[in-house]
Design an enzyme around this catalytic site. Structure first.
Site, PDB file in Angstrom:
ATOM      1  N   LYS A 251      -5.580   5.871   5.667  1.00 33.92           N
ATOM      2  CA  LYS A 251      -5.364   5.253   4.349  1.00 33.92           C
ATOM      3  C   LYS A 251      -6.716   4.867   3.757  1.00 33.92           C
ATOM      4  CE  LYS A 251      -3.405   1.062   2.146  1.00 33.92           C
ATOM      5  NZ  LYS A 251      -2.535  -0.121   2.298  1.00 33.92           N
ATOM      6  N   ASP A 256      -7.363  -2.845  -3.043  1.00 21.72           N
ATOM      7  CA  ASP A 256      -5.931  -3.010  -3.306  1.00 21.72           C
ATOM      8  C   ASP A 256      -5.677  -4.325  -4.033  1.00 21.72           C
ATOM      9  OD1 ASP A 256      -3.193  -3.049  -3.333  1.00 21.72           O
ATOM     10  OD2 ASP A 256      -2.951  -3.325  -1.160  1.00 21.72           O
ATOM     11  N   LYS A 263      -1.515  -9.059  -6.492  1.00 23.25           N
ATOM     12  CA  LYS A 263      -1.636  -9.994  -5.372  1.00 23.25           C
ATOM     13  C   LYS A 263      -2.167 -11.333  -5.878  1.00 23.25           C
ATOM     14  CE  LYS A 263      -2.655  -6.618  -1.720  1.00 23.25           C
ATOM     15  NZ  LYS A 263      -1.483  -6.894  -0.874  1.00 23.25           N
ATOM     16  N   ASP A 274      -9.067  -2.259   2.715  1.00 22.12           N
ATOM     17  CA  ASP A 274      -7.838  -1.473   2.736  1.00 22.12           C
ATOM     18  C   ASP A 274      -8.093   0.024   2.938  1.00 22.12           C
ATOM     19  OD1 ASP A 274      -5.113  -1.750   2.829  1.00 22.12           O
ATOM     20  OD2 ASP A 274      -4.806  -1.544   0.663  1.00 22.12           O
ATOM     21  N   GLU A 335       1.477   0.493  -1.925  1.00 22.03           N
ATOM     22  CA  GLU A 335       0.810   1.722  -2.361  1.00 22.03           C
ATOM     23  C   GLU A 335       0.341   2.591  -1.211  1.00 22.03           C
ATOM     24  OE1 GLU A 335      -0.747  -0.987  -1.834  1.00 22.03           O
ATOM     25  OE2 GLU A 335      -2.509  -0.278  -0.750  1.00 22.03           O
ATOM     26  N   ARG A 337       1.789   3.586   1.566  1.00 19.59           N
ATOM     27  CA  ARG A 337       2.761   4.617   1.947  1.00 19.59           C
ATOM     28  C   ARG A 337       2.839   5.710   0.888  1.00 19.59           C
ATOM     29  NH1 ARG A 337       7.303   0.041   2.261  1.00 19.59           N
ATOM     30  NH2 ARG A 337       5.427  -1.167   2.697  1.00 19.59           N
TER      31      ARG A 337
HETATM   32  N1  BES Z   1      -2.933  -3.424   2.037  1.00 20.81           N
HETATM   33  C1  BES Z   1      -1.712  -4.152   2.057  1.00 20.81           C
HETATM   34  C2  BES Z   1      -1.332  -4.630   3.448  1.00 20.81           C
HETATM   35  C3  BES Z   1      -2.109  -5.796   3.987  1.00 20.81           C
HETATM   36  C4  BES Z   1      -1.733  -7.087   3.679  1.00 20.81           C
HETATM   37  C5  BES Z   1      -3.139  -5.593   4.849  1.00 20.81           C
HETATM   38  C6  BES Z   1      -2.416  -8.143   4.222  1.00 20.81           C
HETATM   39  C7  BES Z   1      -3.838  -6.650   5.383  1.00 20.81           C
HETATM   40  C8  BES Z   1      -3.468  -7.939   5.073  1.00 20.81           C
HETATM   41  C9  BES Z   1      -0.573  -3.269   1.552  1.00 20.81           C
HETATM   42  O1  BES Z   1      -0.902  -2.341   0.586  1.00 20.81           O
HETATM   43  C10 BES Z   1       0.428  -4.181   0.938  1.00 20.81           C
HETATM   44  O2  BES Z   1       0.138  -4.789  -0.047  1.00 20.81           O
HETATM   45  N2  BES Z   1       1.617  -4.264   1.534  1.00 20.81           N
HETATM   46  C11 BES Z   1       2.633  -5.108   1.052  1.00 20.81           C
HETATM   47  C12 BES Z   1       3.947  -4.367   1.156  1.00 20.81           C
HETATM   48  C13 BES Z   1       5.087  -5.082   0.470  1.00 20.81           C
HETATM   49  C14 BES Z   1       4.898  -5.080  -1.004  1.00 20.81           C
HETATM   50  C15 BES Z   1       6.359  -4.379   0.847  1.00 20.81           C
HETATM   51  C16 BES Z   1       2.667  -6.361   1.923  1.00 20.81           C
HETATM   52  O3  BES Z   1       2.476  -6.273   3.129  1.00 20.81           O
HETATM   53  O4  BES Z   1       2.813  -7.442   1.356  1.00 20.81           O
HETATM   54 ZN    ZN Z   2      -2.819  -1.720   0.600  1.00 17.49          ZN
HETATM   55 MN    MN Z   3      -0.814  -3.154  -1.360  1.00 17.13          MN
END
Ligand code: BES
Ligand code: ZN
Ligand code: MN
Length: 477
Positions: A251, A256, A263, A274, A335, A337
């Protein structure tokens, strides 16, 4: 930093003129007749010998020795874990005096895992990020000599450990760089630089080529940013052409923000990490360039920013992935996935022996496993076992999580073939179930969620270079 492994005993080390000699003392150590042993016996007599892993005692200007500093460090039972504790503590004192040349001596025949722990521990404790500092201080340590009576038997383990350090540091460097110094374009250039090696080739696709491939899901994420996307294809060819490769998919979200599903501001800077999955793929290739194993490996990196402009993808938008499956994007922050699924479809053309994707995919995985073990998902039992074993050998641990079909129930929607998010419960698993749809019946596949393990926050904030060790071990075992 130059590592050397030698069959020196304590007697030979009496004249060693390194800036510091670290002597690793395992339980039951019996002093011999040499000068270092005599000193250790004296310390022991005074009751000051460190006997718990992670405890140290530094002796300055020890009489009759060539070195100005002797650091006695307990490594408890001599296991990889306790050796790591001992090295961490010993390196703290060595770092404080800015040693350039250090000798680390085992007093017994080291085991392979402990040797690896020393190599990785010395590297981790002296790593220094300098790229975006005006007066960055590079690592002072230039020579590391490791002494063990059975050096000859450990040569290949040693070479692998040293090559893994190279890869880990490539991964740390790229993951640590801020997003404006690690754009998709710059990642593409880093990959192209790796292709200077005769066994490595690289192709970097831009927006036009990616559109032609029909990667509608990847493009949907990229469209919210002015920074152009890159799709990086790295190939390491160490075996015959006919040999099916293992494909690594990293990835590569260089930042992000969450997109329209934005966020919160606090700690959002950490989302520069990320692209740690992508960084680990670059790191693995750097290690392969040194080790030159007789295998074939493909590295795929879908890279873009997840930002917000007037063209950004909106919650509820439906896009068509390269596989033909349509996806309802209910949350633009899921994003990872979306970029990975198109890369997983692209992977089919290599007729892979196996595919592993590596991604900082979910906060839910951090909640589940913290920063000790990466989440691992795999429906192929032999492959899952091999990944767990590789993690243990490399001391880069993972933990298998389930893939029951019921975990995909929440991804159902009335408006597309699949939604990109399910509910909060089991979030790391529903993310894996989403990815699995794009791999089934095509090749054996595993997913590593490294959201908790690829970097540390807090005082020691920075990239860890994981899971380069696990991946190299899996590929070359
Ligand atoms: N890059 C993030 C995942 C992440 C979160 C990595 C915190 C490290 C620390 C990913 O793109 C993301 O935002 N995932 C969301 C998914 C949700 C919207 C289903 C998440 O984990 O909140
Ligand atoms: Zn992400
Ligand atoms: Mn994300």
């Amino acid at each position: 930093m130059n590592f050397e492994l030698k069959a020196l005993d304590l007697n030979a080390l009496a004249n060693d003129k390194s800036d510091a000699i670290i002597v690793l003392l395992a339980d039951g150590f019996k002093p011999g007749k040499d000068k270092i042993s005599a000193l250790i016996a004296q310390v022991s007599k005074s009751g000051d010998l460190p006997v718990k892993a992670g405890k140290t005692l530094a002796v300055y200007h020890p009489a009759l020795l060539g070195t100005p500093r002797l650091v006695l460090a307990s490594i408890g039972d001599g296991s990889a874990k306790q050796t790591r504790n001992g090295i961490n503590a010993a390196m703290a004192s060595v770092k404080a005096v800015e040693a350039k040349k250090v000798t680390v001596a085992f007093t017994h025949a080291a085991n392979a895992a402990a040797l690896r722990a020393v190599v990785q521990g010395v590297a981790d404790n002296t790593y220094s990020y300098t790229t975006t500092k005006s007066k960055g201080e590079p690592r002072k340590l230039t020579h590391v000599q490791i002494a063990s009576s059975n050096a000859a038997a450990l040569n290949s383990v040693f070479d692998r450990a040293v090559a893994i350090v190279t890869g880990v540091e490539v991964a740390k460097e790229w993951a640590n760089r801020p997003a404006n110094h690690a754009t998709p374009t710059l990642l593409g250039k880093a990959a192209q630089a790796l292709a200077k090696h005769p066994k490595i080739s690289c192709q970097v696709l831009g927006p036009k080529e990616v559109a032609k491939l029909g990667m509608g899901s990847f493009m949907a994420v990229a469209q919210g940013s002015d920074e152009p996307l890159r799709f990086i294809v790295l190939q390491y060819n160490g075996a015959a052409k006919a040999k099916a490769p293992t494909v690594l998919v990293g990835k590569g979200i260089t930042f992000d923000s969450g997109g329209i599903s934005i966020k919160p501001a606090g700690e959002m800077d950490e989302m520069k990490f990320d692209m740690s999955g992508a960084a680990s793929v670059l790191g693995v290739f750097a290690t392969l360039a040194e080790l030159k194993p007789a295998i074939n490996v493909v590295g795929l990196i879908p890279s873009c920013e997840n930002l917000i402009n007037g063209r950004a993808v909106k919650p509820g938008d439906v896009v068509t992935s390269m596989s033909g499956q349509t996806i309802e994007i209910l949350n633009t922050d899921a994003e990872g996935r979306l970029v990975l699924c198109d890369a997983l479809t692209y992977a089919e053309r290599f007729k892979p022996a196996a595919v592993i994707d590596i991604a900082t995919l979910t906060g839910a995985c951090v909640v589940a496993l913290g920063n000790v073990r990466s989440g691992m998902f795999c429906a192929d039992d032999a492959m899952a076992k091999a990944l767990i074993a590789a993690g243990e050998t490399a001391q880069d641990l993972c933990w298998q999580l389930p893939l029951d079909d019921e975990y995909a129930d929440g991804l159902k929607t009335h408006f597309a073939d699949v939604a990109n998010v399910a509910g909060r419960a089991g979030g790391a698993i529903s993310a894996a179930k989403f990815l699995q749809r794009f791999t089934e019946k095509k090749y054996p596949w595993a997913h590593l969620d490294i959201a908790g393990t690829a970097w540390k926050s807090g005082a020691a904030k920075g990239a860890t270079g994981r899971p380069v060790g696990l991946l190299v071990e899996f590929l070359t075992k």
